[in-house]
Structure formats: structure tokens, C-alpha cells
Design a protein around this motif. Structure first.
Motif, PDB file in Angstrom:
ATOM      1  N   ARG A 153       4.942  -5.353   0.807  1.00  0.00           N
ATOM      2  CA  ARG A 153       5.394  -4.444   1.858  1.00  0.00           C
ATOM      3  C   ARG A 153       4.362  -3.353   2.035  1.00  0.00           C
ATOM      4  N   LYS A 154       4.478  -2.638   3.148  1.00  0.00           N
ATOM      5  CA  LYS A 154       3.611  -1.496   3.407  1.00  0.00           C
ATOM      6  C   LYS A 154       4.458  -0.237   3.497  1.00  0.00           C
ATOM      7  N   ASN A 155       4.016   0.789   2.818  1.00  0.00           N
ATOM      8  CA  ASN A 155       4.714   2.078   2.812  1.00  0.00           C
ATOM      9  C   ASN A 155       3.998   3.059   3.730  1.00  0.00           C
ATOM     10  N   VAL A 156       4.768   3.866   4.390  1.00  0.00           N
ATOM     11  CA  VAL A 156       4.195   4.929   5.213  1.00  0.00           C
ATOM     12  C   VAL A 156       4.500   6.273   4.573  1.00  0.00           C
ATOM     13  N   VAL A 157       3.613   7.196   4.764  1.00  0.00           N
ATOM     14  CA  VAL A 157       3.780   8.552   4.242  1.00  0.00           C
ATOM     15  C   VAL A 157       4.426   9.415   5.313  1.00  0.00           C
TER      16      VAL A 157
ATOM     17  N   ALA B  29      11.138  -9.955   4.907  1.00  0.00           N
ATOM     18  CA  ALA B  29      10.507 -10.450   6.128  1.00  0.00           C
ATOM     19  C   ALA B  29       9.148  -9.805   6.367  1.00  0.00           C
ATOM     20  N   LYS B  30       8.859  -8.724   5.656  1.00  0.00           N
ATOM     21  CA  LYS B  30       7.592  -8.000   5.831  1.00  0.00           C
ATOM     22  C   LYS B  30       6.485  -8.532   4.915  1.00  0.00           C
ATOM     23  N   ILE B  31       6.801  -9.538   4.113  1.00  0.00           N
ATOM     24  CA  ILE B  31       5.776 -10.085   3.221  1.00  0.00           C
ATOM     25  C   ILE B  31       4.657 -10.693   4.058  1.00  0.00           C
ATOM     26  N   GLU B  32       3.424 -10.342   3.728  1.00  0.00           N
ATOM     27  CA  GLU B  32       2.278 -10.802   4.494  1.00  0.00           C
ATOM     28  C   GLU B  32       1.282 -11.523   3.580  1.00  0.00           C
TER      29      GLU B  32
ATOM     30  N   ILE C 190       1.532  -8.196  -4.394  1.00  0.00           N
ATOM     31  CA  ILE C 190       1.817  -9.153  -5.463  1.00  0.00           C
ATOM     32  C   ILE C 190       0.473  -9.677  -5.921  1.00  0.00           C
ATOM     33  N   VAL C 191       0.144  -9.442  -7.172  1.00  0.00           N
ATOM     34  CA  VAL C 191      -1.146  -9.873  -7.699  1.00  0.00           C
ATOM     35  C   VAL C 191      -0.919 -10.839  -8.850  1.00  0.00           C
ATOM     36  N   ALA C 192      -1.905 -11.684  -9.064  1.00  0.00           N
ATOM     37  CA  ALA C 192      -1.884 -12.641 -10.173  1.00  0.00           C
ATOM     38  C   ALA C 192      -3.073 -12.358 -11.074  1.00  0.00           C
ATOM     39  N   ARG C 193      -2.915 -12.663 -12.323  1.00  0.00           N
ATOM     40  CA  ARG C 193      -4.027 -12.466 -13.250  1.00  0.00           C
ATOM     41  C   ARG C 193      -5.108 -13.513 -12.988  1.00  0.00           C
TER      42      ARG C 193
ATOM     43  N   GLN D  74       5.793 -21.377  -1.769  1.00  0.00           N
ATOM     44  CA  GLN D  74       7.234 -21.165  -1.910  1.00  0.00           C
ATOM     45  C   GLN D  74       7.633 -19.770  -1.432  1.00  0.00           C
ATOM     46  N   LEU D  75       6.778 -18.785  -1.703  1.00  0.00           N
ATOM     47  CA  LEU D  75       7.081 -17.411  -1.313  1.00  0.00           C
ATOM     48  C   LEU D  75       7.288 -17.300   0.186  1.00  0.00           C
ATOM     49  N   PHE D  76       6.378 -17.874   0.954  1.00  0.00           N
ATOM     50  CA  PHE D  76       6.484 -17.766   2.406  1.00  0.00           C
ATOM     51  C   PHE D  76       7.512 -18.736   2.982  1.00  0.00           C
ATOM     52  N   ALA D  77       7.924 -19.707   2.182  1.00  0.00           N
ATOM     53  CA  ALA D  77       8.966 -20.623   2.636  1.00  0.00           C
ATOM     54  C   ALA D  77      10.346 -19.990   2.536  1.00  0.00           C
ATOM     55  N   VAL D  78      10.566 -19.105   1.549  1.00  0.00           N
ATOM     56  CA  VAL D  78      11.903 -18.545   1.329  1.00  0.00           C
ATOM     57  C   VAL D  78      12.067 -17.149   1.917  1.00  0.00           C
ATOM     58  N   ARG D  79      10.986 -16.514   2.373  1.00  0.00           N
ATOM     59  CA  ARG D  79      11.124 -15.119   2.818  1.00  0.00           C
ATOM     60  C   ARG D  79      12.080 -14.980   3.994  1.00  0.00           C
TER      61      ARG D  79
END
Length: 467
Positions: free
Chosen positions: A122-126, A308-311, A275-278, A292-297
Motif C-alpha cells: 500500500r501507499k501512505n500519504v502524509v 485492492a491497492k496491492i501493486e 512486501i520484500v523477500a530475502r 497467488q498474491l495478485f490472484a487473491v487480492r
């Protein structure tokens, strides 16, 4: 007769052939089993640990929903196991320590060296604002600009130090010394009450554009019909230029709880939760997780609009957080199939099977060579027996030769069945055998027609000649 057919029994040859067949079958089954096991281990679900926090946060709830959705998928290749932390900083450290495979981190914090982007959660706004001043006089002039914050109290929603650092970055951009302001932090669930008690002159909140915490905090700033004043970050592009983790953004008019909050579009900055991976996590595993992430969002957006904001991540080489190769392969449409990933192993397996078959064929040929050599010696023995039969003066000797010829015939037929000799060789042997039988029959007929005294004399004469 000690070197006769009794010492040429086909049983050892047959036993060796059977062992060879068993070895070939066992080798083929072993390779097939190895390929099947490889396919099973390659396709079985992988459980990934994902660090996320703090407790009761939107990020944690979204991750828990994702974990449940992954578990409910019939052919899910990836399962999730949330690892709760105290916040984004702790999540980043958990990933850096190797105690998690994935993590939810803030883009404006120190990114672990072993982290690679998989998606933007997600993206946060100030949002910065000053409470309404109607109904009760406040110390100093009305605040309408960030440059007026020097010497004031500024409340920061949330206990994380990251929001304090964010405020200091903004103040420094406007030439306001952070040491000349008093910064007060309070938990997100106490924000509305703190604002009602007028504990600060201005406030800062960072979160999703439709964050309930931010909207409730702004609503608490309204008094006696007065509306809070939103402080525009006009230098958003300059801040983004100096700090790549931030981006210039706008707060749309009427997006913060009512039609006049704000009345007009307000410039601000935004930052992402990633979301980061090692680094080192399997490309195929990360690609499967991303898919799978974009299939279930879309399935989660009714309960969790943030899903729904996952990019997709930024796959450019100069991205602030480099994309994981597995995620980049999914985004760019270059994800490898099972055959693409394991074709080399399959090819080597087939080569091993072929090599084993060739080795078995060579070994079988080696065993057949022994049979062929034995059969050749037996054929030569038959020709010797043919000569002996024509000169024999004893029917008993002819009977022994006949029995030996029968054994040679039996062994020759076994060699033919095993493929050690060809049909042409068998035909030549048959001619020799027929000549032998004719010689034995002719010699027996001759001996039967001779008087007994002549037979004995011939035998004694031959014995004397060989002495």
C-alpha cells in the motif's frame, strides 16, 4: 570326457542374465522414482514466514487474510505463516536476521541488505493540519503554512520513530530547525482524545488515504463549527528528489471525511509499504507467491479494501528496492514453467537412463560373448566327435558320443534363445549335427554287420597302433 558338456551347464549363464535384467529394471525404477520424487518436492506447497506488525494493525490483518486465502486454494504452491513483530522496523530486522522469508517494511526506513521487493502492499500519504481556532483563543497566530511551525508543539500520530523522522525531514526542507519544535507522540488509538484536549498546535499522520485513524483525528480537530487548516507540502517534489523513498502526491478534495476536508486538493508526499523477500529465496517460490498474491487480492477487497491497492514492484534496475528475480519474472511475463526449471535435470536423468541401458547392453553382450565362445568350442568338439564316430569300433563309445552330442545340442538351443548366436550359426551347427548322426548311424550299422572276432581284432589293432 572331463571337458565334455557336463562342465558347460547353461545355469550360470541364465543366472547372470537374470541378474542383469534385475539390475536394469532396478536402475530404471530408481531413475523413475528419483524423477517422481523431484516432481513431488518441486510441486509441494512451501510455507513462507512473513514478518509483519504491530498487533492490530491493518498490515497484520491483511497478511492474516492472505494466509487464509492461500490455505483455501486447492492447488496452492505457497502457504504463509505470519510472524508478528512490533512494527516495520522490527520486521525488517527479522528479515535481516534470517528469521523470516518475507517481511512488510516501510520504504522510508533502512532496507535490509538482503531484501528484494516482491510487491507494494500500500501507499501512505502524509497529512499535516492545524486544529480549528474558533470558539477558543489559541496561543499565537493561526497556522496555515509549515514555515509557521517553529517554536510550536507538533503532535505525531503513532509511536513509531519513523513518523518522527518523517516530520523532521519535512521541517528541514522548509528551513525549520527540528530542535526548535516540541514533538509529542501518542498512540493511534489515543489520537482523537489527545487532539480534543488541545495538546499540540499542529499534527501529522501518515497512513492510507482513507485511513479511519487519520479521518477520526481530523474530525476531532473541528470545534464549534470551525474546520482544521490543512498544511500543503508544496516542496513535495524537492523532498522526493532528495529522498527517493518518498513520492510527490496529492490529497483529493473531500477525501478526508467530509466534502470540505479538504476544500481543495492539497499537495503532500507519500511512501510505500513493501512486501520484500530475502535474497536467495528460490525464484520459482517467489514467482508462485507473487502469482497467488495478485490472484487473491480481488477476493479480499470487500473485507480489506487495502488489498485492492496491492501493486507490482518496480522492476527497473535503478529501483530504490531492487525487485526479486522471481517477482520480476512474473511481472515481465517471463516466469518459467516446470519443464523450463527442471528440463536440465530431466535431460540428465534420461541421459543416465540411456547410459545405464548402454552399459547393460554392453554387459549383456559381454555375457553373450562368453556363450558364443563356448558354443564355438562345442561346435569344434562336435566336428572332432564326427571324426571319432567314423573310426569307432565300439557301440558303447558311439552311445557316449551320441549323449554328448545331445548335451551340446541342448546348450546350443539355449544360446540361440539368449540371442548369443544367430540363425545362420544355428543352421551351420544343424548341418554338422546331421553329419554326426549320419556318421554314428553308418558306423553302428557297419559294426553290427561285422563278426565279433573281427570287431575285437580291429579294436586290438587300433589300440596297438595308438600305443
Amino acid at each position: 570326457m572331463t571337458d565334455g558338456p557336463a562342465s558347460l551347464s547353461p545355469k550360470p549363464l541364465r543366472s547372470a542374465t537374470r541378474r542383469l535384467i534385475f539390475v536394469l529394471i532396478a536402475g530404471a525404477l530408481a531413475i523413475i522414482g528419483a524423477l517422481a520424487a523431484g516432481y513431488y518436492f518441486a510441486m509441494r506447497p512451501v510455507t513462507l514466514r512473513i514478518a509483519v506488525g504491530p498487533a492490530n494493525s491493518d498490515d497484520l490483518r491483511v497478511v492474516q487474510a492472505l494466509a487464509q486465502a492461500f490455505n483455501n486454494q486447492p492447488r496452492s504452491q505457497v502457504k504463509l505463516r505470519p510472524v508478528q513483530t512490533d512494527g516495520a522496523t522490527a520486521s525488517a530486522q527479522t528479515l535481516a536476521d534470517g528469521k523470516a522469508d518475507l517481511a512488510i517494511i516501510r520504504g522510508d526506513l533502512d532496507v535490509p541488505k538482503n531484501a528484494q521487493a516482491v510487491a507494494t502492499l500500500r501507499k501512505n500519504v502524509v497529512v499535516m493540519w492545524a486544529p480549528a481556532t474558533k470558539g477558543k483563543a489559541r496561543r499565537g497566530a493561526k497556522i496555515t503554512k509549515i514555515t509557521q511551525l517553529a517554536g510550536r508543539k507538533i503532535g505525531v500520530v503513532g509511536r513509531t520513530q519513523a513518523n518522527v523522522n518523517l516530520l523532521k525531514t519535512i521541517l528541514q526542507q522548509y528551513g525549520v530547525d527540528p530542535l526548535k519544535v516540541e514533538i509529542i507522540q501518542f498512540p493511534a488509538n489515543e489520537a482523537a482524545e489527545a487532539i480534543r484536549s488541545q495538546r499540540a498546535d499542529a499534527y501529522l499522520a501518515a497512513g492510507p488515504a482513507n485511513s479511519k485513524i487519520t479521518i477520526d483525528a481530523i474530525a476531532a480537530s473541528s470545534r464549534d463549527g470551525g474546520e482544521p487548516a490543512f498544511l500543503a507540502i508544496d516542496a513535495a517534489e524537492a523532498i522526493a528528489q532528495n529522498h527517493p523513498a518518498y513520492e510527490a502526491a496529492e490529497i483529493p478534495a473531500g477525501s478526508l471525511g467530509s466534502a470540505n476536508r479538504p476544500e481543495d486538493e492539497v499537495k503532500t508526499i507519500s511512501f510505500a509499504h513493501h512486501i520484500v523477500a530475502r535474497r536467495g529465496l528460490s525464484d520459482s517460490t517467489v514467482a508462485a507467491f507473487t502469482r497467488q498474491l495478485f490472484a487473491v487480492r480481488q477476493q479480499l477487497k470487500s473485507d480489506f479494501p487495502l488489498a485492492a491497492k496491492i501493486e507490482t514492484p518496480d522492476t527497473d534496475k535503478d529501483a530504490t528496492i531492487p525487485a526479486h528475480p522471481g517477482a520480476a519474472a512474473f511481472v515481465d511475463g517471463e516466469e518459467k514453467t516446470f519443464l523450463d526449471r527442471y528440463s536440465d535435470y530431466i535431460w540428465w536423468g534420461l541421459m543416465a537412463l540411456s547410459a545405464m541401458g548402454s552399459a547393460g547392453a554392453w554387459f549383456a553382450g559381454y555375457l553373450k560373448q562368453d556363450e558364443r565362445n563356448t558354443n564355438t568350442s562345442q561346435r569344434e568338439r562336435l566336428l572332432e566327435m564326427l571324426k571319432t564316430a567314423r573310426q569307432s569300433d565300439s557301440t558303447d563309445e558311439l552311445d557316449q558320443l551320441q549323449a554328448e552330442a545331445d548335451d551340446i545340442l541342448r546348450h546350443t538351443l539355449l544360446c540361440y534363445e539368449h540371442g548369443a548366436i544367430e540363425e545362420g550359426t544355428l543352421t551351420a551347427f544343424n548341418i554338422a549335427l546331421e553329419q554326426f548322426h549320419n556318421a554314428v548311424a553308418d558306423r553302428k550299422a557297419l559294426l553290427m554287420s561285422m563278426p565279433q572276432n573281427l570287431q575285437r581284432a580291429a579294436t586290438q589293432f587300433r589300440a596297438a597302433g595308438t600305443a
